[in-house]
Design a protein around this motif. Structure first.
Motif, PDB file in Angstrom:
ATOM      1  N   GLY A  33       8.609  25.092  12.403  1.00 28.02           N
ATOM      2  CA  GLY A  33       7.425  25.264  13.235  1.00 28.02           C
ATOM      3  C   GLY A  33       7.505  26.508  14.094  1.00 28.02           C
ATOM      4  O   GLY A  33       6.521  27.230  14.257  1.00 28.02           O
ATOM      5  N   LEU A  34       8.693  26.776  14.642  1.00 35.48           N
ATOM      6  CA  LEU A  34       8.875  27.988  15.437  1.00 35.48           C
ATOM      7  C   LEU A  34       8.666  29.240  14.577  1.00 35.48           C
ATOM      8  O   LEU A  34       8.047  30.214  15.020  1.00 35.48           O
ATOM      9  CB  LEU A  34      10.275  28.011  16.051  1.00 35.48           C
ATOM     10  CG  LEU A  34      10.546  27.046  17.209  1.00 35.48           C
ATOM     11  CD1 LEU A  34      11.984  27.188  17.688  1.00 35.48           C
ATOM     12  CD2 LEU A  34       9.574  27.295  18.371  1.00 35.48           C
ATOM     13  N   LEU A  35       9.203  29.200  13.341  1.00 32.66           N
ATOM     14  CA  LEU A  35       9.020  30.340  12.438  1.00 32.66           C
ATOM     15  C   LEU A  35       7.542  30.560  12.134  1.00 32.66           C
ATOM     16  O   LEU A  35       7.043  31.689  12.185  1.00 32.66           O
ATOM     17  CB  LEU A  35       9.794  30.109  11.139  1.00 32.66           C
ATOM     18  CG  LEU A  35       9.606  31.188  10.073  1.00 32.66           C
ATOM     19  CD1 LEU A  35      10.322  32.463  10.488  1.00 32.66           C
ATOM     20  CD2 LEU A  35      10.109  30.712   8.715  1.00 32.66           C
ATOM     21  N   THR A  36       6.851  29.478  11.814  1.00 28.64           N
ATOM     22  CA  THR A  36       5.421  29.573  11.494  1.00 28.64           C
ATOM     23  C   THR A  36       4.630  30.146  12.662  1.00 28.64           C
ATOM     24  O   THR A  36       3.751  30.994  12.475  1.00 28.64           O
ATOM     25  CB  THR A  36       4.871  28.187  11.114  1.00 28.64           C
ATOM     26  OG1 THR A  36       5.594  27.692   9.980  1.00 28.64           O
ATOM     27  CG2 THR A  36       3.392  28.262  10.779  1.00 28.64           C
ATOM     28  N   ILE A  71      12.979  31.975   4.129  1.00 29.01           N
ATOM     29  CA  ILE A  71      13.478  31.642   5.465  1.00 29.01           C
ATOM     30  C   ILE A  71      12.965  30.275   5.891  1.00 29.01           C
ATOM     31  O   ILE A  71      13.708  29.462   6.467  1.00 29.01           O
ATOM     32  CB  ILE A  71      13.054  32.724   6.481  1.00 29.01           C
ATOM     33  CG1 ILE A  71      13.696  34.072   6.119  1.00 29.01           C
ATOM     34  CG2 ILE A  71      13.451  32.324   7.898  1.00 29.01           C
ATOM     35  CD1 ILE A  71      13.170  35.240   6.936  1.00 29.01           C
ATOM     36  N   PHE A  72      11.694  29.990   5.584  1.00 27.06           N
ATOM     37  CA  PHE A  72      11.113  28.689   5.941  1.00 27.06           C
ATOM     38  C   PHE A  72      11.863  27.559   5.237  1.00 27.06           C
ATOM     39  O   PHE A  72      12.165  26.525   5.845  1.00 27.06           O
ATOM     40  CB  PHE A  72       9.635  28.656   5.560  1.00 27.06           C
ATOM     41  CG  PHE A  72       8.942  27.367   5.923  1.00 27.06           C
ATOM     42  CD1 PHE A  72       8.447  27.173   7.201  1.00 27.06           C
ATOM     43  CD2 PHE A  72       8.800  26.348   4.992  1.00 27.06           C
ATOM     44  CE1 PHE A  72       7.818  25.988   7.555  1.00 27.06           C
ATOM     45  CE2 PHE A  72       8.178  25.158   5.324  1.00 27.06           C
ATOM     46  CZ  PHE A  72       7.685  24.977   6.615  1.00 27.06           C
ATOM     47  N   PHE A  73      12.173  27.751   3.955  1.00 27.59           N
ATOM     48  CA  PHE A  73      12.904  26.723   3.203  1.00 27.59           C
ATOM     49  C   PHE A  73      14.284  26.495   3.805  1.00 27.59           C
ATOM     50  O   PHE A  73      14.727  25.347   3.965  1.00 27.59           O
ATOM     51  CB  PHE A  73      13.032  27.151   1.742  1.00 27.59           C
ATOM     52  CG  PHE A  73      13.833  26.192   0.903  1.00 27.59           C
ATOM     53  CD1 PHE A  73      13.288  24.995   0.469  1.00 27.59           C
ATOM     54  CD2 PHE A  73      15.150  26.485   0.573  1.00 27.59           C
ATOM     55  CE1 PHE A  73      14.035  24.103  -0.289  1.00 27.59           C
ATOM     56  CE2 PHE A  73      15.904  25.602  -0.184  1.00 27.59           C
ATOM     57  CZ  PHE A  73      15.351  24.404  -0.624  1.00 27.59           C
ATOM     58  N   PHE A 126      10.001  36.471   1.449  1.00 23.14           N
ATOM     59  CA  PHE A 126      11.052  36.271   2.432  1.00 23.14           C
ATOM     60  C   PHE A 126      10.640  35.246   3.494  1.00 23.14           C
ATOM     61  O   PHE A 126      11.488  34.504   4.008  1.00 23.14           O
ATOM     62  CB  PHE A 126      11.437  37.600   3.077  1.00 23.14           C
ATOM     63  CG  PHE A 126      12.281  38.464   2.188  1.00 23.14           C
ATOM     64  CD1 PHE A 126      13.598  38.135   1.936  1.00 23.14           C
ATOM     65  CD2 PHE A 126      11.753  39.597   1.581  1.00 23.14           C
ATOM     66  CE1 PHE A 126      14.384  38.918   1.106  1.00 23.14           C
ATOM     67  CE2 PHE A 126      12.525  40.383   0.745  1.00 23.14           C
ATOM     68  CZ  PHE A 126      13.848  40.044   0.498  1.00 23.14           C
ATOM     69  N   TYR A 127       9.363  35.192   3.796  1.00 21.50           N
ATOM     70  CA  TYR A 127       8.867  34.158   4.720  1.00 21.50           C
ATOM     71  C   TYR A 127       9.165  32.774   4.159  1.00 21.50           C
ATOM     72  O   TYR A 127       9.682  31.895   4.857  1.00 21.50           O
ATOM     73  CB  TYR A 127       7.377  34.356   4.936  1.00 21.50           C
ATOM     74  CG  TYR A 127       6.710  33.276   5.771  1.00 21.50           C
ATOM     75  CD1 TYR A 127       6.619  33.393   7.159  1.00 21.50           C
ATOM     76  CD2 TYR A 127       6.169  32.135   5.169  1.00 21.50           C
ATOM     77  CE1 TYR A 127       6.012  32.396   7.917  1.00 21.50           C
ATOM     78  CE2 TYR A 127       5.573  31.148   5.917  1.00 21.50           C
ATOM     79  CZ  TYR A 127       5.494  31.282   7.288  1.00 21.50           C
ATOM     80  OH  TYR A 127       4.908  30.296   8.038  1.00 21.50           O
ATOM     81  N   PHE A 150       9.608  43.377   3.992  1.00 18.67           N
ATOM     82  CA  PHE A 150       9.453  42.307   4.977  1.00 18.67           C
ATOM     83  C   PHE A 150       9.590  42.876   6.387  1.00 18.67           C
ATOM     84  O   PHE A 150       8.789  42.571   7.279  1.00 18.67           O
ATOM     85  CB  PHE A 150      10.509  41.232   4.726  1.00 18.67           C
ATOM     86  CG  PHE A 150      10.467  40.097   5.716  1.00 18.67           C
ATOM     87  CD1 PHE A 150       9.449  39.158   5.690  1.00 18.67           C
ATOM     88  CD2 PHE A 150      11.458  39.965   6.683  1.00 18.67           C
ATOM     89  CE1 PHE A 150       9.419  38.106   6.599  1.00 18.67           C
ATOM     90  CE2 PHE A 150      11.432  38.926   7.598  1.00 18.67           C
ATOM     91  CZ  PHE A 150      10.410  37.988   7.552  1.00 18.67           C
ATOM     92  N   LEU A 151      10.596  43.724   6.577  1.00 18.60           N
ATOM     93  CA  LEU A 151      10.816  44.322   7.898  1.00 18.60           C
ATOM     94  C   LEU A 151       9.668  45.252   8.284  1.00 18.60           C
ATOM     95  O   LEU A 151       9.297  45.338   9.452  1.00 18.60           O
ATOM     96  CB  LEU A 151      12.140  45.086   7.911  1.00 18.60           C
ATOM     97  CG  LEU A 151      13.391  44.239   7.661  1.00 18.60           C
ATOM     98  CD1 LEU A 151      14.636  45.123   7.622  1.00 18.60           C
ATOM     99  CD2 LEU A 151      13.530  43.163   8.726  1.00 18.60           C
ATOM    100  N   LEU A 152       9.092  45.938   7.277  1.00 23.14           N
ATOM    101  CA  LEU A 152       7.956  46.811   7.553  1.00 23.14           C
ATOM    102  C   LEU A 152       6.779  46.008   8.092  1.00 23.14           C
ATOM    103  O   LEU A 152       6.105  46.419   9.043  1.00 23.14           O
ATOM    104  CB  LEU A 152       7.543  47.559   6.290  1.00 23.14           C
ATOM    105  CG  LEU A 152       6.310  48.461   6.392  1.00 23.14           C
ATOM    106  CD1 LEU A 152       6.565  49.585   7.399  1.00 23.14           C
ATOM    107  CD2 LEU A 152       5.952  49.035   5.036  1.00 23.14           C
ATOM    108  N   ALA A 153       6.520  44.848   7.485  1.00 19.63           N
ATOM    109  CA  ALA A 153       5.421  43.990   7.956  1.00 19.63           C
ATOM    110  C   ALA A 153       5.691  43.497   9.373  1.00 19.63           C
ATOM    111  O   ALA A 153       4.760  43.366  10.184  1.00 19.63           O
ATOM    112  CB  ALA A 153       5.236  42.815   7.001  1.00 19.63           C
TER     113      ALA A 153
END
Length: 314
Positions: free
Chosen positions: A249-252, A224-226, A220-221, A195-198
């Motif tokens: 929404g901020l995460l997205t 975190i979203f959930f 992981f996206y 995830f960190l690599l991306a």
């Protein structure tokens, strides 16, 4: 595929076979990242086989076998240093480098080693980055008067998930630990590195991304979203109409660009153009087709978008 690759300790008498692996890796694969002069200095035709045999005996590596043939090798020193890491240039894209690295992680865990380091060639850096290694500094070593650039890379196990040191797996003096049968058993939390690599490749649309990088990013996206959606619900900022809240929404919005970039690189890894990502705009059918594409294994060897992230060496 990995089940057919056997990892075991090196045995005396295999030095010549390992030099063949070393030689083919450099002359057939590294030539895309180094000049002909650098290749000849790195793996010369007239190498001193006596010195080579002594070096192999000193590092005491693990070897990878495929159908009875030695196709790769790597070592792990007690300090956590990886001196050699090579995969035969005649067997690209078969997961050999990945399987070797998995075994080194297993060994590190068994020995209680919490930090791994290696001087890594340009060619091998994508593989090492995929396992969470980071570049510490660039080096310019010389061989036969020729500079062959590489980078010191390091992987450290987070302190909060460091393994116990009071009861490591037994190892007899002068013996190497036997290969473990599990296909992959990295220390806890290691998958977060994908995830960190991306994220590090935030807006990088060139190159390739293997399945692990893409799917762990998605995993992981979503996690975190959930979690943020739960917080939005508690705060009263969740909108049932849109299916997300303020924090979600901020995460997205923040991860929109890396989401597209890792999708494009994943398509590249299967040998396709990133423009196939536009299928996402076709309801249902487009999503199904993309899921099939994203689930496919890496295209063997190099393709128009770069070297295989599965076939690298140090």
């Amino acid at each position: 595929m990995y089940t057919s690759i056997n990892i075991r300790p090196y045995q005396p008498g295999e030095e010549s076979a390992l030099y063949a692996v070393h030689y083919s890796a450099i002359h057939l694969v590294a030539r895309r990242d180094y000049t002909a002069e650098q290749i000849r200095a790195w793996a010369p035709y007239d190498t001193n086989m006596c010195q080579w045999a002594n070096r192999i005996r000193a590092i005491n590596p693990f070897v990878a076998e495929l159908a009875g043939e030695l196709v790769g090798y790597a070592d792990l020193q007690s300090s956590g240093y990886i001196d050699h890491f090579f995969v035969s240039g005649k067997h690209p894209g078969q997961g050999i480098g990945t399987r070797l690295m998995q075994h080194l992680f297993q060994e590190a865990k068994a020995r209680g080693i919490t930090e791994l380091t290696s001087n890594v060639s340009r060619t091998a850096q994508p593989l090492f980055e995929g396992f969470g290694f980071e570049v510490v500094e660039q080096h310019l070593p010389e061989r036969r008067g020729v500079v062959i650039p590489n980078a010191l890379m390091r992987w450290s196990l987070p302190l909060d998930i460091a393994p116990e040191h009071d009861a490591p797996r037994a190892e007899q003096p002068g013996q190497r630990l036997a290969p473990t049968p599990e296909p992959f058993d990295t220390p806890n939390g290691a998958h977060m590195h994908w995830f960190l690599l991306a994220l590090k490749k935030y807006a990088t649309f060139s190159g390739r991304a293997r399945r692990s990088e893409y799917w762990y990013f998605v995993l992981f996206y979503l996690l975190i979203f959930f979690a943020l959606s739960v917080i939005d619900g508690i705060m009263g900022s969740f909108s049932a109409a849109s299916g997300m809240g303020f924090l979600g929404g901020l995460l997205t919005l923040g991860l929109l660009l890396p989401s597209i970039a890792v999708g494009v690189r994943r398509l590249h890894d299967t040998g396709r153009s990133g423009w196939w990502l536009l299928l996402a705009f076709i309801p249902i059918v487009g999503a199904i087709v993309l899921l099939v594409f994203f689930a496919q294994d890496s295209a063997a060897g190099d393709n128009a978008h770069g070297p295989s992230p599965k076939n690298s060496f140090a």
